[in-house]
Design a protein around this motif. Structure first.
Motif, short mmCIF file in Angstrom:
data_model
loop_
_atom_site.label_atom_id
_atom_site.label_comp_id
_atom_site.label_asym_id
_atom_site.label_seq_id
_atom_site.Cartn_x
_atom_site.Cartn_y
_atom_site.Cartn_z
N GLN A 86 0.52 -1.26 0.08
CA GLN A 86 -0.06 -0.41 0.33
C GLN A 86 0.94 1.48 0.09
OE1 GLN A 86 -2.81 -0.85 3.90
NE2 GLN A 86 -4.08 -0.35 1.92
N THR A 87 0.27 2.18 -0.96
CA THR A 87 1.03 3.43 -0.81
C THR A 87 -0.25 4.41 -1.11
OG1 THR A 87 1.05 3.65 -2.90
CG2 THR A 87 2.68 2.73 -2.08
N GLU A 88 0.02 5.64 -0.70
CA GLU A 88 -1.17 6.88 -0.19
C GLU A 88 -1.81 6.40 -1.26
OE1 GLU A 88 0.22 10.47 2.59
OE2 GLU A 88 1.78 9.82 1.15
N THR A 89 -1.58 5.98 -2.66
CA THR A 89 -2.25 6.54 -3.53
C THR A 89 -2.82 4.83 -4.44
OG1 THR A 89 -0.52 6.81 -5.54
CG2 THR A 89 -1.80 8.75 -4.34
N ASP A 90 -2.24 3.53 -4.08
CA ASP A 90 -1.96 2.33 -5.53
C ASP A 90 -1.65 1.26 -3.72
OD1 ASP A 90 -2.43 0.92 -7.08
OD2 ASP A 90 -0.60 1.67 -8.10
N GLU A 91 -1.85 0.58 -4.27
CA GLU A 91 -1.90 -0.81 -4.01
C GLU A 91 -1.83 -2.17 -4.93
OE1 GLU A 91 -6.27 -2.80 -2.64
OE2 GLU A 91 -5.66 -0.74 -1.18
N GLY A 92 -1.30 -3.67 -4.64
CA GLY A 92 -1.38 -4.58 -5.03
C GLY A 92 -0.82 -5.62 -4.17
N LYS A 93 -1.12 -6.72 -4.38
CA LYS A 93 -1.11 -7.51 -3.84
C LYS A 93 0.45 -8.70 -4.46
CE LYS A 93 -5.16 -8.43 -1.80
NZ LYS A 93 -6.73 -9.52 -1.33
N ALA A 94 1.34 -9.39 -3.79
CA ALA A 94 1.86 -10.43 -4.73
C ALA A 94 1.91 -12.02 -3.09
CB ALA A 94 2.85 -9.94 -4.66
N ARG A 95 2.96 -13.05 -4.42
CA ARG A 95 2.14 -14.21 -3.34
C ARG A 95 3.39 -14.67 -4.22
NH1 ARG A 95 -3.19 -14.15 -4.76
NH2 ARG A 95 -4.48 -14.30 -3.82
N ARG A 96 3.94 -15.97 -2.49
CA ARG A 96 5.91 -16.26 -3.18
C ARG A 96 5.67 -17.31 -2.03
NH1 ARG A 96 5.64 -13.23 -6.75
NH2 ARG A 96 6.86 -11.36 -7.27
N THR A 97 6.33 -18.45 -2.77
CA THR A 97 6.69 -19.90 -2.13
C THR A 97 8.35 -19.63 -2.32
OG1 THR A 97 4.65 -20.50 -2.75
CG2 THR A 97 6.21 -22.54 -1.61
N SER A 98 8.51 -20.50 -1.20
CA SER A 98 10.58 -20.16 -0.85
C SER A 98 10.79 -21.15 0.09
CB SER A 98 10.52 -18.51 -0.80
OG SER A 98 10.65 -18.72 1.17
N LEU A 99 11.54 -21.87 -0.44
CA LEU A 99 12.86 -23.16 0.60
C LEU A 99 13.24 -21.79 1.86
CD1 LEU A 99 13.93 -25.94 1.21
CD2 LEU A 99 15.59 -25.58 -0.44
N ASP A 100 13.13 -22.07 2.83
CA ASP A 100 13.86 -21.77 4.14
C ASP A 100 15.12 -21.68 4.32
OD1 ASP A 100 11.45 -19.57 3.92
OD2 ASP A 100 11.04 -20.78 5.07
N TYR A 101 16.03 -23.49 4.43
CA TYR A 101 16.49 -24.62 5.25
C TYR A 101 16.35 -25.32 4.80
CZ TYR A 101 13.45 -25.13 8.97
OH TYR A 101 12.75 -25.04 9.68
#
Length: 418
Positions: A86-101
């Motif tokens: 989120q910013t003052e004028t816009d917003e968006g979404k994202a998804r990620r899957t990652s190996l941690d260890y």
């Protein structure tokens, strides 16, 4: 156990193929990217608390805990992350899957050893900027890559109350960034310039640790931990390419390009000191807190011509614990589950437009024992917020689901019968 290890590897590797980028944060634009590694799932779900010496889980942040291992342990973890920007004028979404260890811990009397791989930091951003005027100029910034760590560690039981340990880590990786600037032309043809930068990264660093525990009374135990990482250096082999491009219907074609000589550089990994204490009843409950001081002011951007951000010394506070109703229950599976919770607050050390970027999260976790074994499936939930939507910055509201598989068994035992 080997079959379980193979199955878990196949599962987690299939998950990570869903997304090659471990982050989508615009803050990964700076330094070596977004620091992804925050410990194994069992400690991460206690707000990052690392004071307890577990006999069946590998502690990946204080090598002194290795001396407490009683069984050979194989651990692997992954995270599915959803983020709202989120910013003052816009917003968006994202998804990620990652190996941690991915790690193995092996006990040997008073000694404990570990070997593993950790994706340490990640770069993965897409940013667009518009400079308005008679001839508007668009700028698109993208970046991918990150830094990984291969490590080996050793822990030693100095006395019945004190463990010490150390590990050595080899850091390697590649970060690629691109800056595309263009103006809108006629007939849907846009012309501009493209700058590509690539940094091949490598270097070593070490960690040192110590733990202390003593009985306060017949039931309760006091825990203490100390972990220190000295400052180290990463070497960057840099390259740059400048091109004149045409963009037609979203397709970029190179008109002319030239490789530019840029100096190889170095970037500092900051020193870190973590001090924690805890109090509780072993195999029943624990509460504790930890403070981590990080000398982030030595950090710098990969290229000196990147402006707009500085780094400052930072601090992280962790508060958390666990509760097990009855670890040896025969009548109820739910009584054998380890319930974990915690809070984490940190000043990340990144300063943009004179505003410190902070990160706050609440965590919740469950350690699910596998029937007839000492192995567990650890599930973690993390909800938090980083940054702010004001001052032309970005606020990230994230929710992470982590799964860690910890298989523990006796290895290297001589058979009595063939």
């Amino acid at each position: 156990m080997i079959k379980k290890m193979a199955a878990s590897l196949c599962l987690l590797l299939s998950l990570t193929t869903l997304a090659q980028e471990g982050t989508s944060s615009p803050y990964s634009f700076y330094g070596i990217g977004d620091i992804k590694f925050k410990g194994a799932v069992d400690t991460r779900t206690m707000g990052g608390l690392n004071v307890f010496s577990d006999s069946i889980h590998i502690n990946l942040q204080n090598p002194a805990h290795l001396a407490s291992l009683k069984l050979t342990a194989f651990s692997v973890g992954a995270t599915y992350a959803t983020t709202k920007f989120q910013t003052e004028t816009d917003e968006g979404k994202a998804r990620r899957t990652s190996l941690d260890y991915l790690a193995v811990g092996i006990p040997a009397g008073k000694l404990g050893f570990s070997l593993g791989l950790v994706p340490y930091s990640s770069v993965g951003y897409k940013i667009q900027d518009l400079t308005e005027g008679d001839s508007p100029v668009y700028s698109r910034y993208t970046g991918v890559g990150g830094v990984n760590k291969v490590f080996t560690g050793i822990g030693y039981q100095l006395t019945k109350k004190i463990n010490i340990g150390a590990d050595i880590q080899y850091n390697f990786g590649t970060i690629e960034t691109q800056n595309l600037r263009y103006q809108t032309g006629v007939d849907l043809v846009e012309n501009g310039t493209r700058e590509k930068n690539e940094s091949d990264i490598q270097g070593f660093n070490v960690d040192f640790g110590a733990t202390y525990q003593t009985k306060v009374n017949s039931k309760h135990t006091f825990f203490g931990s100390l972990a220190y990482t000295p400052e180290s250096t990463l070497r960057l082999n840099n390259s740059r390419n400048i091109a004149v491009v045409l963009i037609t219907s979203g397709t970029t074609s190179v008109v002319e390009s030239q490789d530019i000589d840029v100096a190889d550089t170095e970037i500092k990994l900051p020193s870190k000191l973590a001090i924690g204490t805890g109090y509780g009843e072993v195999k029943k409950w624990l509460v504790g807190g930890e403070v981590t001081l990080i000398n982030n002011s030595v950090m710098s951007n990969r290229f000196v011509d990147i402006e707009g951000a500085t780094f400052e010394n930072s601090v992280r506070y962790s508060l958390g614990g666990y509760y097990i109703p009855n670890y040896n229950s025969y009548s109820s599976y739910f009584k054998k589950i380890t319930y974990r919770a915690g809070l984490r607050y940190e000043n990340t050390g990144l300063v943009i437009q004179n505003k410190s970027i902070t990160d706050f999260a609440a965590t919740l976790g469950f350690g699910l024992p596998l029937s007839g074994t000492f192995s567990k499936i650890n599930i973690g939930l993390e909800m938090g917020k980083r940054g702010t939507q004001y001052y032309n910055l970005v606020e990230e509201n994230y929710f992470n689901i982590s799964v860690g598989l910890s298989f523990s068994d006796k290895w290297f035992v001589k058979r009595k019968f063939d």
